[in-house]
Motif scaffolding. Structure first.
Motif, mmCIF file in Angstrom:
data_model
loop_
_atom_site.group_PDB
_atom_site.id
_atom_site.type_symbol
_atom_site.label_atom_id
_atom_site.label_comp_id
_atom_site.label_asym_id
_atom_site.label_seq_id
_atom_site.Cartn_x
_atom_site.Cartn_y
_atom_site.Cartn_z
ATOM 1 N N ALA A 161 43.040 31.831 36.118
ATOM 2 C CA ALA A 161 42.014 32.860 36.284
ATOM 3 C C ALA A 161 40.760 32.521 35.494
ATOM 4 O O ALA A 161 39.636 32.753 35.964
ATOM 5 C CB ALA A 161 42.574 34.216 35.849
ATOM 6 N N ALA A 162 40.937 31.959 34.305
ATOM 7 C CA ALA A 162 39.779 31.609 33.478
ATOM 8 C C ALA A 162 38.950 30.513 34.123
ATOM 9 O O ALA A 162 37.716 30.575 34.134
ATOM 10 C CB ALA A 162 40.254 31.167 32.092
ATOM 11 N N GLY B 140 38.840 29.821 37.346
ATOM 12 C CA GLY B 140 38.209 30.391 38.525
ATOM 13 C C GLY B 140 36.988 31.212 38.175
ATOM 14 O O GLY B 140 35.939 31.121 38.834
ATOM 15 N N ASP B 141 37.101 32.015 37.123
ATOM 16 C CA ASP B 141 35.986 32.861 36.710
ATOM 17 C C ASP B 141 34.822 32.020 36.190
ATOM 18 O O ASP B 141 33.653 32.275 36.534
ATOM 19 C CB ASP B 141 36.462 33.831 35.628
ATOM 20 N N ALA B 142 35.132 30.996 35.385
ATOM 21 C CA ALA B 142 34.069 30.171 34.806
ATOM 22 C C ALA B 142 33.330 29.364 35.866
ATOM 23 O O ALA B 142 32.117 29.143 35.761
ATOM 24 C CB ALA B 142 34.667 29.233 33.752
ATOM 25 N N GLY C 58 33.346 30.127 39.200
ATOM 26 C CA GLY C 58 32.961 30.933 40.351
ATOM 27 C C GLY C 58 33.652 30.511 41.622
ATOM 28 O O GLY C 58 33.037 30.492 42.704
ATOM 29 N N VAL D 49 40.846 31.856 43.277
ATOM 30 C CA VAL D 49 42.138 31.513 42.673
ATOM 31 C C VAL D 49 43.235 32.123 43.541
ATOM 32 O O VAL D 49 43.254 33.339 43.757
ATOM 33 C CB VAL D 49 42.255 32.038 41.234
ATOM 34 N N PRO E 68 44.840 39.558 44.576
ATOM 35 C CA PRO E 68 44.866 39.552 43.099
ATOM 36 C C PRO E 68 46.110 38.822 42.590
ATOM 37 O O PRO E 68 47.181 38.881 43.206
ATOM 38 C CB PRO E 68 44.904 41.046 42.746
#
Length: 242
Positions: free
Chosen positions: A91-92, A94-96, A98, A101, A218
């Motif tokens: 998740a980290a 994917g978030d960083a 953009g 996931v 999710p």
């Protein structure tokens, strides 16, 4: 498409970069190729080695983080502490970056790898000539003398995931077994040499969604039961009568 794949649902800490491409119609409409992978077996080292393994894969492949198009993470079933390391790391990233996931059942990834092994479609005695009559059982260590398990037929999961004592898992519908080396021998079935999810297997399971550009669901971990620490606290309360 370059995909980062990670899994920490078993004692194996797994990370890898996988190339996925659409090849057209047919029974296998995609091509999955492992670019580089790292596997470190240590049930207590998930948090310490996963991110360094990812960085090693990037360095070895000559790829930059910005080259990654998507992330695939095994969501279990697995023990609470180890499982959340892989999912949080995925998740980290994917978030960083953009990027999307995708979560996949870790047992499904083992099954996908097992289907590539010779003998994976061998017929069970008495099954006749119908290839769908042959099945695969996948088991991994759930601790407490139990196993996580799922059953597959023709590449599709038909039962599970669930957690039970080995004696309570019915192997009759299976022609072969894969998964935890310390548990597969508890079943009277031919063993396929796949013990944990590989990056190739993880991406194979997620390939239809990846190639379709589907919006990922999710990330939801498959714990299947409460963490060991919670169970211990309940047992303590029971003994004290509180």
């Amino acid at each position: 498409m370059l995909v980062l794949a990670v899994d920490t649902a078993t004692p194996a800490v797994t990370a890898g970069l996988v190339h996925l491409e659409q090849t057209g119609a047919g029974p296998i409409p995609e091509r999955v190729r492992t670019v580089t992978a790292r596997v470190h077996v240590d049930a207590r080292a998930h948090a310490e080695v996963l991110t360094p393994q990812i960085l090693e894969c990037l360095a070895e492949s000559g790829c930059a983080r910005s080259d990654i198009d998507a992330v695939v993470a095994g969501v279990g079933p697995g023990p609470f502490t180890g499982l959340r390391v892989g999912m949080a790391t995925a998740a980290a990233f994917g978030d960083a970056l953009g990027i999307p996931v995708y979560g996949v059942c870790s047992l499904d990834a083992i099954a996908a790898d097992a289907r590539r092994e010779p003998g994976a479609r061998a017929e069970k005695p008495g099954a006749g000539s119908d290839p769908d009559a042959a099945g695969l059982l996948v088991v991994t260590d759930a601790r407490r003398r139990e196993v996580y398990w799922a059953r597959y037929r023709d590449g599709l999961r038909v039962a599970g995931p669930a957690v039970d004592k080995p004696a309570d898992v019915d192997p009759e519908a299976a022609a072969a077994i894969a998964g935890s080396a310390s548990h597969v021998d508890l079943f009277d079935l031919p063993v396929l040499p796949v013990e944990s999810p590989s990056p190739h297997g993880l991406v194979t399971v997620a390939a239809p969604a990846l190639l379709a550009g589907a919006v990922p669901e999710p990330l939801v971990p498959l714990y299947l039961r409460r963490p060991d620490a919670v169970e211990r606290s309940y047992r303590t309360l029971d003994r004290t009568g509180a």
